[in-house]
Scaffold this active site. Structure first.
Site, PDB file in Angstrom:
ATOM      1  N   HIS A 293       0.885  -1.210   0.109  1.00  0.00           N
ATOM      2  CA  HIS A 293      -0.078   0.047  -0.053  1.00  0.00           C
ATOM      3  C   HIS A 293       0.811   1.301  -0.092  1.00  0.00           C
ATOM      4  O   HIS A 293       2.067   1.206   0.275  1.00  0.00           O
ATOM      5  CB  HIS A 293      -0.861  -0.232   1.182  1.00  0.00           C
ATOM      6  CG  HIS A 293      -1.975  -1.003   1.264  1.00  0.00           C
ATOM      7  ND1 HIS A 293      -2.855  -1.089   2.305  1.00  0.00           N
ATOM      8  CD2 HIS A 293      -2.065  -2.036   0.489  1.00  0.00           C
ATOM      9  CE1 HIS A 293      -3.666  -1.977   1.799  1.00  0.00           C
ATOM     10  NE2 HIS A 293      -3.285  -2.784   0.831  1.00  0.00           N
TER      11      HIS A 293
ATOM     12  N   GLU B 171       0.871   3.703   1.954  1.00  0.00           N
ATOM     13  CA  GLU B 171       1.579   4.181   3.169  1.00  0.00           C
ATOM     14  C   GLU B 171       2.777   3.212   3.636  1.00  0.00           C
ATOM     15  O   GLU B 171       3.684   3.754   4.158  1.00  0.00           O
ATOM     16  CB  GLU B 171       0.364   3.959   4.128  1.00  0.00           C
ATOM     17  CG  GLU B 171      -0.759   4.939   4.211  1.00  0.00           C
ATOM     18  CD  GLU B 171      -1.939   4.127   3.380  1.00  0.00           C
ATOM     19  OE1 GLU B 171      -3.077   4.258   4.049  1.00  0.00           O
ATOM     20  OE2 GLU B 171      -1.739   3.137   2.547  1.00  0.00           O
TER      21      GLU B 171
ATOM     22  N   CYS C 106      -6.060   1.754   6.166  1.00  0.00           N
ATOM     23  CA  CYS C 106      -6.478   0.363   6.542  1.00  0.00           C
ATOM     24  C   CYS C 106      -5.835   0.043   7.875  1.00  0.00           C
ATOM     25  O   CYS C 106      -4.949   0.667   8.349  1.00  0.00           O
ATOM     26  CB  CYS C 106      -6.384  -0.783   5.449  1.00  0.00           C
ATOM     27  SG  CYS C 106      -4.685  -1.214   5.330  1.00  0.00           S
TER      28      CYS C 106
END
Length: 151
Positions: free
Chosen positions: A55, A57, A85
């Site tokens: 992801h 991040e 998430c």
């Protein structure tokens, strides 16, 4: 002043999200900032990297930690176009990021207040400030366009 900086860095995260869309990835981008300077940035790449943890991040945190030779990233703010998430929220907390600023909410897997609120758990020994909704319309639009083209 802070609102202007938040918009400036969220725009950079949005630019990363657009790169993700061009690569056929879900358009999420992230930028990590310390003392007004970008120290890393990335976009979603789980498809291209064959990695479910890739992801935006996670890639941003990994790059900064590698560059600084330290898995802890105190004094930083992470700008991300979509609410993190649970996996990303956990990594953000472990990295000791001071603040997370996100754009669009994620009503399916959001872990910063939508579905879960991992950042609000007082049992966790690090507290990260969270601000959502910065440029939410623009961030959401990139996602809506991406999914509309795929249907």
């Amino acid at each position: 002043m802070q609102a202007e900086l938040d918009h400036q860095f969220m725009q950079q995260a949005l630019d990363q999200a657009k790169l993700a869309a061009l690569a056929g990835e879900v358009p999420v981008g992230a930028v990590l900032v310390r003392e007004g300077k970008v120290i890393s940035k990335a976009f979603n790449q789980p498809i291209g990297l064959h990695d479910p943890s890739a992801h935006a991040e996670m890639l941003t945190l990994r790059a900064a930690a590698h560059d600084e030779s330290n898995y802890r990233l105190p004094g930083t703010t992470l700008y991300v176009t979509l609410e993190p998430c649970s996996m990303c929220a956990g990594a953000i907390l472990h990295a000791r990021v001071d603040r997370v600023v996100y754009g669009a909410i994620d009503p399916k897997t959001g872990a910063a207040g939508s579905v879960l609120d991992i950042f609000s758990l007082k049992q966790i020994n690090h507290q990260t400030q969270v601000e959502g909704g910065v440029m939410s319309q623009e961030c959401g639009q990139v996602l809506r366009e991406f999914f509309r083209e795929r249907r």
